[in-house]
Design a protein around this motif. Structure first.
Motif, short mmCIF file in Angstrom:
data_model
loop_
_atom_site.label_atom_id
_atom_site.label_comp_id
_atom_site.label_asym_id
_atom_site.label_seq_id
_atom_site.Cartn_x
_atom_site.Cartn_y
_atom_site.Cartn_z
N ALA A 28 38.85 -8.02 -1.33
CA ALA A 28 37.63 -7.00 -1.74
C ALA A 28 37.39 -6.91 -3.45
CB ALA A 28 38.48 -5.77 -1.51
N ILE A 29 36.31 -6.66 -3.77
CA ILE A 29 35.84 -6.59 -5.00
C ILE A 29 35.99 -5.12 -5.64
CG2 ILE A 29 34.09 -6.71 -6.64
CD1 ILE A 29 32.83 -9.08 -4.87
N ASN A 30 36.59 -5.07 -6.74
CA ASN A 30 36.59 -3.47 -7.29
C ASN A 30 35.86 -3.62 -8.76
OD1 ASN A 30 38.52 -1.81 -5.68
ND2 ASN A 30 39.77 -3.83 -6.04
N GLY A 31 34.75 -3.05 -8.86
CA GLY A 31 34.16 -2.79 -9.92
C GLY A 31 32.99 -3.84 -10.19
N PHE A 56 31.16 6.79 -10.32
CA PHE A 56 31.37 6.89 -8.82
C PHE A 56 32.23 5.25 -8.61
CE2 PHE A 56 27.31 8.97 -9.12
CZ PHE A 56 27.72 10.45 -8.59
N ARG A 57 33.17 5.41 -7.72
CA ARG A 57 33.96 4.19 -7.44
C ARG A 57 33.17 3.25 -7.07
NH1 ARG A 57 39.62 4.44 -6.60
NH2 ARG A 57 39.43 2.22 -6.33
N ILE A 58 33.59 1.76 -7.28
CA ILE A 58 32.98 0.80 -6.61
C ILE A 58 34.04 -0.02 -6.12
CG2 ILE A 58 31.86 -1.44 -7.08
CD1 ILE A 58 30.51 -0.04 -9.50
N ARG A 59 33.75 -0.39 -4.55
CA ARG A 59 34.83 -1.34 -3.99
C ARG A 59 33.89 -1.67 -2.75
NH1 ARG A 59 40.12 -3.00 -2.75
NH2 ARG A 59 40.64 -2.92 -0.66
N VAL A 60 34.09 -3.01 -2.64
CA VAL A 60 33.40 -3.65 -1.54
C VAL A 60 34.30 -4.70 -0.72
CG1 VAL A 60 31.29 -5.14 -0.58
CG2 VAL A 60 31.27 -3.93 -2.49
N THR A 61 34.72 -4.49 0.59
CA THR A 61 35.74 -5.50 0.98
C THR A 61 35.04 -6.78 1.41
OG1 THR A 61 34.84 -4.65 3.41
CG2 THR A 61 36.64 -3.60 2.42
N HIS A 119 42.42 15.93 5.62
CA HIS A 119 41.90 14.89 4.45
C HIS A 119 43.11 14.22 4.19
CE1 HIS A 119 37.85 17.05 3.95
NE2 HIS A 119 38.44 18.10 4.20
N VAL A 120 43.55 13.25 4.86
CA VAL A 120 45.12 12.69 4.55
C VAL A 120 45.18 11.87 3.55
CG1 VAL A 120 45.95 13.02 7.00
CG2 VAL A 120 44.62 10.97 6.18
N THR A 121 43.87 11.43 3.01
CA THR A 121 43.86 10.66 1.66
C THR A 121 42.38 10.78 1.10
OG1 THR A 121 43.91 8.33 0.78
CG2 THR A 121 43.23 8.45 3.11
N LYS A 122 42.32 10.25 -0.18
CA LYS A 122 41.10 10.45 -0.89
C LYS A 122 40.46 8.85 -1.07
CE LYS A 122 40.45 14.74 -1.91
NZ LYS A 122 40.90 15.62 -2.77
N THR A 123 41.43 8.04 -0.46
CA THR A 123 41.24 6.53 -0.52
C THR A 123 40.30 5.89 0.44
OG1 THR A 123 43.24 6.42 -2.01
CG2 THR A 123 42.17 4.46 -1.23
N CYS A 124 39.36 4.92 -0.03
CA CYS A 124 38.63 4.21 1.11
C CYS A 124 38.76 2.92 0.82
CB CYS A 124 37.21 4.70 1.26
SG CYS A 124 36.80 6.42 1.19
N GLU A 125 38.53 2.20 1.76
CA GLU A 125 38.59 0.63 1.80
C GLU A 125 37.32 0.01 1.06
OE1 GLU A 125 40.30 -2.23 2.42
OE2 GLU A 125 41.95 -0.99 2.73
N VAL A 126 36.23 0.72 1.25
CA VAL A 126 34.86 0.61 0.49
C VAL A 126 34.32 1.85 -0.01
CG1 VAL A 126 33.78 -1.22 1.96
CG2 VAL A 126 33.71 1.20 2.81
N TYR A 127 33.41 1.79 -1.14
CA TYR A 127 32.99 3.13 -1.50
C TYR A 127 31.46 2.88 -1.23
CZ TYR A 127 37.46 4.40 -3.16
OH TYR A 127 38.74 4.70 -2.85
N CYS A 128 30.92 4.02 -0.27
CA CYS A 128 29.42 3.85 0.22
C CYS A 128 28.62 4.64 -1.16
CB CYS A 128 29.30 4.38 1.31
SG CYS A 128 30.67 4.01 2.63
N ARG A 129 27.61 3.91 -1.31
CA ARG A 129 26.50 4.54 -2.36
C ARG A 129 26.23 5.85 -2.14
NH1 ARG A 129 29.74 2.49 -5.29
NH2 ARG A 129 28.72 3.50 -7.16
N PHE A 130 26.27 6.31 -0.70
CA PHE A 130 25.47 7.56 -0.44
C PHE A 130 26.56 8.70 -0.04
CE2 PHE A 130 26.23 4.38 3.01
CZ PHE A 130 26.90 4.99 3.97
N CYS A 131 27.73 8.34 -0.20
CA CYS A 131 28.86 9.08 0.25
C CYS A 131 28.66 10.73 0.09
CB CYS A 131 30.15 8.90 -0.04
SG CYS A 131 31.56 9.60 0.51
N PHE A 132 29.01 11.36 0.95
CA PHE A 132 28.68 12.91 0.82
C PHE A 132 30.13 13.38 0.35
CE2 PHE A 132 31.41 14.47 4.50
CZ PHE A 132 31.62 13.36 5.07
#
Ligand code: SF4
Length: 368
Positions: A28-31, A56-61, A119-132
């Motif tokens: 995965a790419i972070n940043g 806003f966080r950046i991450r792409v698997t 909401h068991v975690t605030k972490t995601c595998e990806v961060y979607c640019r449109f996330c609500f």
């Protein structure tokens, strides 16, 4: 030599597949720096995009890097940051669906009598640019054991709660061991008879759907998995195999998608997505109107555009493929369908019914 850019990796993957080799999962790419190194953002744009990364966080698997075929295609647009995210409109909100307004204890939203969102975690595998939930995700990580216990205590003393929706972040970033522990505790609460898990993992990181995870999802309660995916191009062979592992274990699957300008806002794109989902034994469930999250107006269609797309689909695909087009009313007032009315009351039990072609028909209720 630096890491190969994703398009080189794609070609490499195709070459390996031709030789009968398994395709290697990229890291995965972070940043922003990582995106520039992979060729997903021009190096010259990094400084211009730096304020987006700060906000806003950046991450792409790896799977999503491999699913991208061009820098501005429907997959890339969902994950690669854009300066348009710095345009914040007056109507946009930090908590557009009002999770916090209905939180009796930390990490729990209780909006409707019979169900809660955990909401068991605030972490995601990806961060979607449109996330609500883009203002909330990526910061704190998993809910603490104490907070989980407090949430479970709240559920245990409220017998009206029949369903627990696990979300996040993405609940399936937790280890299979932690998921199993949580499921065991939920199964021990007699009035809970359903757990719904909202996740993007089977599509964006299919390798994480392990036998151990699938086994952790089985227990006394009925488990439904709702898979978030927005374009057929995301639905790789690896995603199809991950979904099959879940269905073959007896776990029913639904999908949720977000209507996104420039990603899936056409009848052919939505039809391809819903047909692909049904081919993977996933029932299309919700098509969400894009929420009023900050910095997402470039993704948002109008409601009339969404309704026209649904009307266009209705004539082309069977009802089994059609999700409900819904909006979360800003401020936390719940989710409602954005249906175009096909039935207009004329009085005395008479109705004007409009078919999918626009033809008008009269219908009369029986007299009572
Ligand atoms: S995976 Fe879901 S919660 Fe996470 S960033 Fe994407 S839309 Fe938001």
């Amino acid at each position: 030599m630096g890491r190969p850019c994703s398009f080189h990796a794609l070609l490499l993957g195709a070459a390996l597949a031709e030789k009968g080799c398994a395709m290697k999962v990229l890291r995965a790419i972070n940043g922003l720096d990582g995106l520039a190194e992979a060729g997903l953002v021009p190096r010259a744009d990094v400084a211009r995009l730096a304020p987006v990364e700060t906000a806003f966080r950046i991450r792409v698997t790896g799977a999503m890097q491999q699913a991208m075929a061009a820098p501005d295609d429907p997959v890339a647009r969902q994950f690669v940051p854009d300066v348009a995210e710095l345009t914040i409109r007056d109507e946009e909100l930090a908590d557009p669906i009002g999770d916090d307004a209905y939180a009796p204890v930390k990490g729990l939203t209780h909006r409707y009598p019979d169900r809660v969102i955990l909401h068991v975690t605030k972490t995601c595998e990806v961060y979607c640019r449109f996330c609500f939930r883009r203002e909330a995700v990526g910061e704190e990580g998993a809910l603490s054991d104490e907070a989980i216990l407090a949430a479970l205590d709240y559920i245990a003393v409220n017998p009206a709660i029949r369903e627990v929706i696990l979300t996040g972040g993405d609940p399936l970033v937790l280890s299979a061991r932690r998921i199993k522990g949580l499921m065991d505790r939920l199964c021990a609460i007699p009035h809970v008879d359903m757990v719904r898990i909202h996740t993007r993992i089977p599509v964006v990181a299919p390798e994480k759907v392990s036998a151990e995870l699938v086994s952790a999802l089985r227990g006394r309660v009925v488990v439904w998995v709702v898979v978030h995916t927005n374009h057929a191009q995301e639905m790789t062979e690896a995603a199809e195999a991950a979904l099959a592992r879940l269905v073959d274990a007896g776990i029913p699957l639904l999908s949720q998608s977000v209507l996104l300008r420039g990603v899936n806002d056409s009848v052919p794109a939505l039809e391809a997505l819903f047909r692909r989902l049904m081919g993977c034994r996933v029932k299309p469930y919700y098509l969400h109107h894009c929420d009023l999250a900050k910095g997402t107006s470039h993704f948002r269609t109008t409601i009339a555009e969404g309704q026209a797309l649904m009307a266009g689909l209705r004539g082309r695909v069977s009802g089994t493929l059609l999700p409900s087009y819904v909006i979360d009313i800003p401020g936390g007032f719940g989710k409602v369908p954005l249906v175009r009315d096909h039935a207009e009351p004329l009085g005395d039990g008479a109705w004007r019914i409009t078919d999918w072609r626009g033809g008008v028909h009269l219908y009369q209720d029986p007299e009572r």
